[in-house]
Write a protein that holds these residues in place. Structure first.
Motif, PDB file in Angstrom:
ATOM      1  N   VAL A  62       0.770  -1.275  -0.043  1.00  0.00           N
ATOM      2  CA  VAL A  62      -0.184   0.105   0.105  1.00  0.00           C
ATOM      3  C   VAL A  62       0.543   1.262  -0.061  1.00  0.00           C
ATOM      4  O   VAL A  62       0.747   2.359  -0.694  1.00  0.00           O
ATOM      5  N   ALA A  63       1.934   1.127   0.819  1.00  0.00           N
ATOM      6  CA  ALA A  63       2.699   2.441   1.010  1.00  0.00           C
ATOM      7  C   ALA A  63       3.463   2.660  -0.404  1.00  0.00           C
ATOM      8  O   ALA A  63       3.737   3.828  -0.877  1.00  0.00           O
ATOM      9  N   MET A  64       4.003   1.327  -1.154  1.00  0.00           N
ATOM     10  CA  MET A  64       4.742   1.593  -2.173  1.00  0.00           C
ATOM     11  C   MET A  64       3.705   2.259  -3.393  1.00  0.00           C
ATOM     12  O   MET A  64       4.047   3.070  -4.169  1.00  0.00           O
ATOM     13  N   GLY A  65       2.361   1.727  -3.387  1.00  0.00           N
ATOM     14  CA  GLY A  65       1.260   2.640  -3.735  1.00  0.00           C
ATOM     15  C   GLY A  65       1.316   3.971  -3.889  1.00  0.00           C
ATOM     16  O   GLY A  65       0.967   4.772  -4.811  1.00  0.00           O
ATOM     17  N   LEU A  66       1.106   4.460  -2.643  1.00  0.00           N
ATOM     18  CA  LEU A  66       1.285   5.866  -2.317  1.00  0.00           C
ATOM     19  C   LEU A  66       2.369   6.685  -2.749  1.00  0.00           C
ATOM     20  O   LEU A  66       2.476   7.713  -3.452  1.00  0.00           O
ATOM     21  N   MET A  67       3.645   5.828  -2.761  1.00  0.00           N
ATOM     22  CA  MET A  67       4.784   6.667  -3.099  1.00  0.00           C
ATOM     23  C   MET A  67       4.862   6.714  -4.637  1.00  0.00           C
ATOM     24  O   MET A  67       5.067   7.831  -5.254  1.00  0.00           O
ATOM     25  N   ALA A  68       3.993   5.769  -5.275  1.00  0.00           N
ATOM     26  CA  ALA A  68       3.874   5.968  -6.878  1.00  0.00           C
ATOM     27  C   ALA A  68       2.949   6.948  -7.348  1.00  0.00           C
ATOM     28  O   ALA A  68       3.395   7.439  -8.198  1.00  0.00           O
ATOM     29  N   PHE A  69       1.959   7.102  -6.464  1.00  0.00           N
ATOM     30  CA  PHE A  69       1.108   8.068  -6.848  1.00  0.00           C
ATOM     31  C   PHE A  69       1.560   9.655  -6.702  1.00  0.00           C
ATOM     32  O   PHE A  69       1.223  10.425  -7.152  1.00  0.00           O
ATOM     33  N   GLU A  70       2.567   9.616  -5.728  1.00  0.00           N
ATOM     34  CA  GLU A  70       3.194  10.812  -5.645  1.00  0.00           C
ATOM     35  C   GLU A  70       4.002  11.375  -6.923  1.00  0.00           C
ATOM     36  O   GLU A  70       4.287  12.453  -6.995  1.00  0.00           O
ATOM     37  N   GLU A  71       4.513  10.441  -7.371  1.00  0.00           N
ATOM     38  CA  GLU A  71       5.319  10.825  -8.812  1.00  0.00           C
ATOM     39  C   GLU A  71       4.446  11.520  -9.611  1.00  0.00           C
ATOM     40  O   GLU A  71       4.842  12.497 -10.320  1.00  0.00           O
ATOM     41  N   GLY A  72       3.186  11.104  -9.837  1.00  0.00           N
ATOM     42  CA  GLY A  72       2.347  11.728 -10.785  1.00  0.00           C
ATOM     43  C   GLY A  72       2.292  11.347 -12.376  1.00  0.00           C
ATOM     44  O   GLY A  72       1.092  11.959 -12.945  1.00  0.00           O
ATOM     45  N   ASP A  73       3.103  10.792 -12.605  1.00  0.00           N
ATOM     46  CA  ASP A  73       3.160  10.387 -14.112  1.00  0.00           C
ATOM     47  C   ASP A  73       2.126   9.061 -14.424  1.00  0.00           C
ATOM     48  O   ASP A  73       1.979   8.381 -13.500  1.00  0.00           O
ATOM     49  N   VAL A  74       1.938   8.849 -15.636  1.00  0.00           N
ATOM     50  CA  VAL A  74       0.824   7.977 -16.028  1.00  0.00           C
ATOM     51  C   VAL A  74       1.449   6.432 -15.711  1.00  0.00           C
ATOM     52  O   VAL A  74       0.766   5.545 -14.928  1.00  0.00           O
ATOM     53  N   VAL A  75       2.772   6.170 -15.776  1.00  0.00           N
ATOM     54  CA  VAL A  75       3.389   4.852 -15.560  1.00  0.00           C
ATOM     55  C   VAL A  75       3.221   4.731 -13.832  1.00  0.00           C
ATOM     56  O   VAL A  75       2.840   3.550 -13.437  1.00  0.00           O
ATOM     57  N   SER A  76       3.546   5.839 -13.189  1.00  0.00           N
ATOM     58  CA  SER A  76       3.630   5.571 -11.760  1.00  0.00           C
ATOM     59  C   SER A  76       2.261   5.470 -11.290  1.00  0.00           C
ATOM     60  O   SER A  76       2.050   4.713 -10.423  1.00  0.00           O
ATOM     61  N   LEU A  77       1.324   6.142 -11.937  1.00  0.00           N
ATOM     62  CA  LEU A  77      -0.229   5.901 -11.324  1.00  0.00           C
ATOM     63  C   LEU A  77      -0.720   4.493 -11.507  1.00  0.00           C
ATOM     64  O   LEU A  77      -1.482   4.015 -10.710  1.00  0.00           O
ATOM     65  N   GLY A  78      -0.290   3.798 -12.724  1.00  0.00           N
ATOM     66  CA  GLY A  78      -0.487   2.487 -12.967  1.00  0.00           C
ATOM     67  C   GLY A  78      -0.026   1.632 -11.949  1.00  0.00           C
ATOM     68  O   GLY A  78      -0.379   0.678 -11.549  1.00  0.00           O
ATOM     69  N   LEU A  79       1.421   1.952 -11.640  1.00  0.00           N
ATOM     70  CA  LEU A  79       2.194   0.980 -10.643  1.00  0.00           C
ATOM     71  C   LEU A  79       1.466   1.120  -9.249  1.00  0.00           C
ATOM     72  O   LEU A  79       1.327   0.330  -8.536  1.00  0.00           O
ATOM     73  N   GLY A  80       0.940   2.363  -9.105  1.00  0.00           N
ATOM     74  CA  GLY A  80       0.269   2.782  -7.845  1.00  0.00           C
ATOM     75  C   GLY A  80      -0.977   1.881  -7.579  1.00  0.00           C
ATOM     76  O   GLY A  80      -1.379   1.407  -6.494  1.00  0.00           O
ATOM     77  N   VAL A  81      -1.586   1.894  -8.646  1.00  0.00           N
ATOM     78  CA  VAL A  81      -3.045   0.856  -8.468  1.00  0.00           C
ATOM     79  C   VAL A  81      -2.685  -0.409  -8.463  1.00  0.00           C
ATOM     80  O   VAL A  81      -3.139  -1.394  -7.535  1.00  0.00           O
ATOM     81  N   LEU A  82      -1.571  -0.916  -9.158  1.00  0.00           N
ATOM     82  CA  LEU A  82      -1.254  -2.188  -8.890  1.00  0.00           C
ATOM     83  C   LEU A  82      -0.738  -2.515  -7.457  1.00  0.00           C
ATOM     84  O   LEU A  82      -1.242  -3.418  -6.935  1.00  0.00           O
ATOM     85  N   PHE A  83       0.129  -1.696  -6.992  1.00  0.00           N
ATOM     86  CA  PHE A  83       0.794  -1.929  -5.556  1.00  0.00           C
ATOM     87  C   PHE A  83      -0.540  -1.728  -4.637  1.00  0.00           C
ATOM     88  O   PHE A  83      -0.488  -2.804  -3.517  1.00  0.00           O
ATOM     89  N   ALA A  84      -1.483  -1.122  -4.882  1.00  0.00           N
ATOM     90  CA  ALA A  84      -2.641  -1.032  -3.812  1.00  0.00           C
ATOM     91  C   ALA A  84      -3.504  -2.091  -4.147  1.00  0.00           C
ATOM     92  O   ALA A  84      -3.827  -2.686  -2.844  1.00  0.00           O
ATOM     93  N   VAL A  85      -3.520  -2.756  -4.898  1.00  0.00           N
ATOM     94  CA  VAL A  85      -4.563  -4.070  -5.131  1.00  0.00           C
ATOM     95  C   VAL A  85      -3.617  -4.968  -4.486  1.00  0.00           C
ATOM     96  O   VAL A  85      -4.325  -5.887  -3.871  1.00  0.00           O
ATOM     97  N   LEU A  86      -2.473  -5.297  -4.859  1.00  0.00           N
ATOM     98  CA  LEU A  86      -1.558  -6.133  -4.047  1.00  0.00           C
ATOM     99  C   LEU A  86      -1.496  -6.022  -2.507  1.00  0.00           C
ATOM    100  O   LEU A  86      -1.843  -7.091  -1.958  1.00  0.00           O
ATOM    101  N   GLY A  87      -1.589  -4.664  -2.160  1.00  0.00           N
ATOM    102  CA  GLY A  87      -1.597  -4.464  -0.709  1.00  0.00           C
ATOM    103  C   GLY A  87      -3.146  -4.927  -0.190  1.00  0.00           C
ATOM    104  O   GLY A  87      -3.177  -5.830   1.078  1.00  0.00           O
TER     105      GLY A  87
END
Length: 203
Positions: A62-87
């Motif tokens: 979940v925290a990795m997803g939050l950190m990815a969301f902070e980056e703001g770009d499209v790839v990071s947003l996708g990774l953030g969603v993936l990490f959140a789902v895994l969490g």
């Protein structure tokens, strides 16, 4: 998750009166020893820590997803969603696992109380008191709770130095809270067993 059947409750008093007293005492000592091991053995402490580790793993995702969301770009947003789902996929089973363990602890506690009240046997009762196991739980849980508090407050005090990295701050504070709560649960279990043993086996 392995599951073994719990021992049966003690037979009623009018049934015990017809049974061989030495056999009943031997069964009581054996069952109390087994229930004491399931309640306060090292296996239970390691299981509690294992559940805590799974919660920590889920929170890490979940925290990795939050950190990815902070980056703001499209790839990071996708990774953030993936990490959140895994969490969430890790945290939800961990919650069910914790609930199963809490329910099993209540069942063991009820059986311990029932068998302790069924008779008196000083030799067997002294082993069920298990002051050494209680002390082990107490010291280990105190250390874990202290580490959790140190991590949580340490991160809170360093917020100014990590300004703008809120995902990282949330991660360390959440991890500290998991350690702290796990330590509190262990401390509560050790204290509750000690108080119960004093009441149940007093002269």
């Amino acid at each position: 998750m392995p599951r073994r059947d719990l021992p049966p409750p003690p037979p009623p008093a009018h049934v015990r009166a017809w049974l061989d007293e030495s056999a009943v005492r031997a069964d009581r000592a054996r069952i109390l020893r087994e229930l004491g091991r399931r309640s306060l053995g090292m296996g239970r402490l390691l299981l509690l820590w294992a559940v805590s580790a799974v919660f920590a793993l889920g929170w890490t995702f979940v925290a990795m997803g939050l950190m990815a969301f902070e980056e703001g770009d499209v790839v990071s947003l996708g990774l953030g969603v993936l990490f959140a789902v895994l969490g969430v996929g890790v945290l939800v089973p961990a919650g069910f696992w914790f609930a199963w363990g809490a329910r099993r602890d209540r069942q063991v506690r009820r059986l311990l109380c029932a068998w302790a009240e069924a008779d008196r046997d000083p030799a067997a009762d002294s082993r069920v008191r298990a002051p050494g196991r209680s002390l082990t739980w107490l010291l280990a849980s105190f250390g874990l709770a202290g580490a959790g508090l140190f991590l949580t407050f340490g991160v809170a005090l360093s917020v100014r130095q990590t300004e703008g990295r809120y995902g990282e701050i949330a991660y360390y504070m959440g991890l500290g809270m998991i350690l702290w709560i796990t330590g509190l649960l262990g401390l509560g279990k050790a204290g509750a067993h000690y108080r119960w043993a004093i009441r149940a086996f007093r002269a």
